[in-house]
Scaffold this motif. Sequence first.
Motif, mmCIF file in Angstrom:
data_model
loop_
_atom_site.group_PDB
_atom_site.id
_atom_site.type_symbol
_atom_site.label_atom_id
_atom_site.label_comp_id
_atom_site.label_asym_id
_atom_site.label_seq_id
_atom_site.Cartn_x
_atom_site.Cartn_y
_atom_site.Cartn_z
ATOM 1 N N TYR A 300 0.848 -1.195 0.000
ATOM 2 C CA TYR A 300 0.000 0.000 0.000
ATOM 3 C C TYR A 300 0.881 1.241 0.000
ATOM 4 O O TYR A 300 1.737 1.413 0.867
ATOM 5 N N GLY A 301 0.687 2.096 -1.001
ATOM 6 C CA GLY A 301 1.464 3.321 -1.099
ATOM 7 C C GLY A 301 0.580 4.544 -1.197
ATOM 8 O O GLY A 301 -0.576 4.467 -1.632
ATOM 9 N N MET A 302 1.126 5.697 -0.790
ATOM 10 C CA MET A 302 0.417 6.965 -0.883
ATOM 11 C C MET A 302 1.333 7.988 -1.547
ATOM 12 O O MET A 302 2.515 8.093 -1.199
ATOM 13 N N TYR A 303 0.781 8.747 -2.502
ATOM 14 C CA TYR A 303 1.547 9.714 -3.275
ATOM 15 C C TYR A 303 0.790 11.037 -3.304
ATOM 16 O O TYR A 303 -0.404 11.071 -3.610
ATOM 17 N N ARG A 304 1.500 12.118 -3.018
ATOM 18 C CA ARG A 304 0.883 13.448 -3.005
ATOM 19 C C ARG A 304 1.236 14.212 -4.271
ATOM 20 O O ARG A 304 2.392 14.214 -4.694
ATOM 21 N N ASP A 305 0.237 14.876 -4.865
ATOM 22 C CA ASP A 305 0.431 15.679 -6.078
ATOM 23 C C ASP A 305 0.569 17.146 -5.694
ATOM 24 O O ASP A 305 -0.177 17.659 -4.859
ATOM 25 N N ASN A 306 1.534 17.842 -6.335
ATOM 26 C CA ASN A 306 1.731 19.264 -6.036
ATOM 27 C C ASN A 306 1.487 20.163 -7.243
ATOM 28 O O ASN A 306 1.896 21.321 -7.254
ATOM 29 N N GLY A 307 0.834 19.618 -8.281
ATOM 30 C CA GLY A 307 0.538 20.407 -9.459
ATOM 31 C C GLY A 307 1.604 20.349 -10.529
ATOM 32 O O GLY A 307 1.375 20.780 -11.662
ATOM 33 N N VAL A 308 2.770 19.797 -10.187
ATOM 34 C CA VAL A 308 3.868 19.649 -11.136
ATOM 35 C C VAL A 308 4.291 18.189 -11.235
ATOM 36 O O VAL A 308 4.481 17.634 -12.306
ATOM 37 N N THR A 309 4.410 17.548 -10.087
ATOM 38 C CA THR A 309 4.794 16.146 -10.011
ATOM 39 C C THR A 309 4.151 15.560 -8.760
ATOM 40 O O THR A 309 3.348 16.216 -8.092
ATOM 41 N N GLU A 310 4.483 14.312 -8.446
ATOM 42 C CA GLU A 310 3.993 13.732 -7.211
ATOM 43 C C GLU A 310 5.082 12.860 -6.602
ATOM 44 O O GLU A 310 5.996 12.406 -7.300
ATOM 45 N N TRP A 311 4.998 12.665 -5.293
ATOM 46 C CA TRP A 311 6.018 11.906 -4.589
ATOM 47 C C TRP A 311 5.360 11.038 -3.519
ATOM 48 O O TRP A 311 4.263 11.318 -3.045
ATOM 49 N N SER A 312 6.070 9.975 -3.153
ATOM 50 C CA SER A 312 5.537 9.066 -2.142
ATOM 51 C C SER A 312 5.845 9.597 -0.744
ATOM 52 O O SER A 312 6.819 10.329 -0.534
ATOM 53 N N PHE A 313 5.008 9.228 0.210
ATOM 54 C CA PHE A 313 5.283 9.500 1.609
ATOM 55 C C PHE A 313 4.838 8.299 2.429
ATOM 56 O O PHE A 313 4.088 7.445 1.938
ATOM 57 N N ASP A 314 5.297 8.212 3.635
ATOM 58 C CA ASP A 314 5.087 7.023 4.460
ATOM 59 C C ASP A 314 3.610 6.868 4.819
ATOM 60 O O ASP A 314 3.046 7.721 5.517
ATOM 61 N N PRO A 315 2.964 5.765 4.399
ATOM 62 C CA PRO A 315 1.553 5.568 4.722
ATOM 63 C C PRO A 315 1.311 4.927 6.083
ATOM 64 O O PRO A 315 0.162 4.828 6.518
ATOM 65 N N PHE A 316 2.378 4.490 6.752
ATOM 66 C CA PHE A 316 2.225 3.750 8.001
ATOM 67 C C PHE A 316 1.424 4.517 9.066
ATOM 68 O O PHE A 316 0.503 3.957 9.672
ATOM 69 N N PRO A 317 1.733 5.810 9.327
ATOM 70 C CA PRO A 317 0.946 6.528 10.342
ATOM 71 C C PRO A 317 -0.545 6.593 10.001
ATOM 72 O O PRO A 317 -1.397 6.475 10.900
#
Length: 331
Positions: A300-317
């Motif tokens: 399970y992964g989570m990725y945030r979009d900033n309008g230019v690109t997107e990056w993964s962040f820790d979904p554990f919390p």
Amino acid sequence: MFTYRSVISSILIFLFCLSPIIPQAQAEETPNPYIERNALYHKMETITSVPWYYLAAVDSYERGLRKALRDRPDSEGFISIYYAKEEWIGPLNPNQDDDNPNTIQLFEGIGLDGNGDGKALLNDDEDVLYTLARYLESYGLTEEDFRIALWHIYQREQSVNIVAGHAKVYKQFQTLDLHKHAFVMPLHHNYSYRSTWGDRRGWGGRRIHEGTDLFANYNVPIQSSSYGIVETKGWNPYGGWRVGIRDLDNIYHYYAHLSGFEKGIEEGTIVEAGQVIGYCGSSGYGKPGTQGKFPPHLHYGMYRDNGVTEWSFDPFPSLKQWERAAKQAKK
């Protein structure tokens, strides 16, 4: 000996001592943002004929951008749509504090008066939303018109797709209160997980682990953690059979190594939190259909979009938070 003054003083002292436990009769209630925004969206729909869910979709996307971009301040009101000052008042406007709609128009600014007070204020929710609504209206009211208008704002196909997806979700559920979450597996199944985000991975080249692995038996149901729209479905050499869902905070939720998909889950399907989308498996690390190269689990992964690109962040919390909430709801 009691006097009139001493009696009054005693009463005042008694009331003062009680005051901490006497509730305020006219305590102000905290405004509900969903109610406030809903009223604004529908008011602008009435004025301009632009569907309320178009306005909600852009506002939701912009709210997500404010969370992702460090150079954007928090919204002062209920509406998060962002305009740069020079865009609002006009790039050649000598008056940086101009709020007159006429002079703003003269200097080719976009700011409009949305509430009839004779001012076009960058920090006024109605003025900002009305300015957006009139802009969208100028392109037309069909879904294709909406997408064309969005392209001229963002100049990025992914941003257009995300906002258009938000609009479809709001249109289907007819409410703004769609930010609740669910744990990714039913609690009565056996499963285990720990924080594995950032761990090394070797298959397919050196890379980091962009997610959390939740180990469970084959075919344990996998649930959508959010409301949203299915953005991707199919085979990925790394993730095997996988589903990607975009929520209304612009976050992309990635469910990988599935043994199969739930019936009816396709690209463009609108889902709600807790809805079954697939089943736990061990697919991946090879050509389509490859199975069994590792124990069954959900990546399970989570990725945030900033309008230019997107990056993964820790979904554990987030997983721990949703798991605790699910357990609490069962009590």
